[in-house]
Design an enzyme around this catalytic site. Structure first.
Site, short mmCIF file in Angstrom:
data_model
loop_
_atom_site.label_atom_id
_atom_site.label_comp_id
_atom_site.label_asym_id
_atom_site.label_seq_id
_atom_site.Cartn_x
_atom_site.Cartn_y
_atom_site.Cartn_z
N CYS A 6 39.91 45.59 36.25
CA CYS A 6 41.07 45.58 35.35
C CYS A 6 41.33 44.14 34.90
O CYS A 6 41.66 43.28 35.72
CB CYS A 6 42.28 46.14 36.08
N CYS A 54 39.31 44.97 28.12
CA CYS A 54 40.06 45.97 28.89
C CYS A 54 39.05 47.06 29.23
O CYS A 54 38.33 47.54 28.35
CB CYS A 54 41.20 46.55 28.07
#
Ligand code: DGL
Length: 211
Positions: A70, A176
């Site tokens: 992440c 992302c």
């Protein structure tokens, strides 16, 4: 048998976990999501810390290494988490350095969450590696939520990416992990105008060194 922990707010981690499983069939992969609090990308570092810390503490009990799949968590909290968790942690952050080395037009686009784009770490990456590069940040603020709900359309991706291509960006950074799920659609939109970068291979290389 060694265990690799993989964590993300949501389904972005699954894409990374799948790549890791394929590269390391001899290891166990323990994958966690935070379905209750996803998306993280519009939340503050303190809020995210509160969500992430108990999950990582738990993973640390059984894992030899943890991959934080992440960008949002890495760019806001990795230093703090590394200090507090005894297991080695691999993070993922937007590939500003490789993109800056690759661009011929000196224009790159970074697609990432608002929290990543507002983080001091991302600011550092730009100042350190993209001093003479124009960095365009398309508005992807609703992408991770739309991807979670399987509701992102090619039209929406096109509308958000096209201005960067028109401005001359020849490298698109997927900052992302949720966006890995729409890499094919982005590749199609981009065609031969730009190279799309995402970090799964780099994580695997790093894991090989660590394990
Ligand atoms: N997949 C995460 C990232 O790489 C965060 C997405 C979200 O929860 O908003 O940044």
């Amino acid at each position: 048998m060694k265990t690799i922990g993989v964590f993300d707010s949501g389904i972005g981690g699954l894409s990374v976990a799948n790549a890791i499983k394929e590269a390391f069939p001899e290891y166990r992969v323990e994958h966690r999501e935070d379905t209750k609090n996803v998306p993280y990308g519009t939340k503050t570092a303190d809020q995210i810390y509160g969500f992430v810390k108990p999950i990582l503490d738990d993973l640390a009990k059984t894992c030899d290494v943890i991959v934080i799949a992440c960008n949002t968590v890495t760019t806001t909290l990795i230093d703090r988490l590394r200090k507090e968790i005894a297991v080695p942690i691999i993070g993922i952050e937007p590939m500003v350095k490789p993109a800056s080395q690759l661009t011929a037009s000196k224009i790159i686009a970074v697609c990432a969450t608002p929290t990543t784009l507002g983080s001091p770490r991302y600011d550092y990456l730009k100042r350190q590696y993209a001093k003479n590069i124009m960095v365009i940040e398309p508005d992807c603020s609703d992408w991770s939520e739309l991807i979670e709900q399987n509701e992102i359309s090619e039209q929406k991706i096109l509308e958000d990416i096209e201005p960067a291509l028109k401005a001359g960006a020849d490298v698109i950074v997927l900052g992302c992990t949720h966006y890995h799920w729409i890499e094919k659609e982005i590749d199609e939109i981009v065609g031969n105008k730009a190279t799309v970068l995402q970090p799964e291979q780099a994580i695997i290389t790093r894991l090989k060194v660590l394990l």
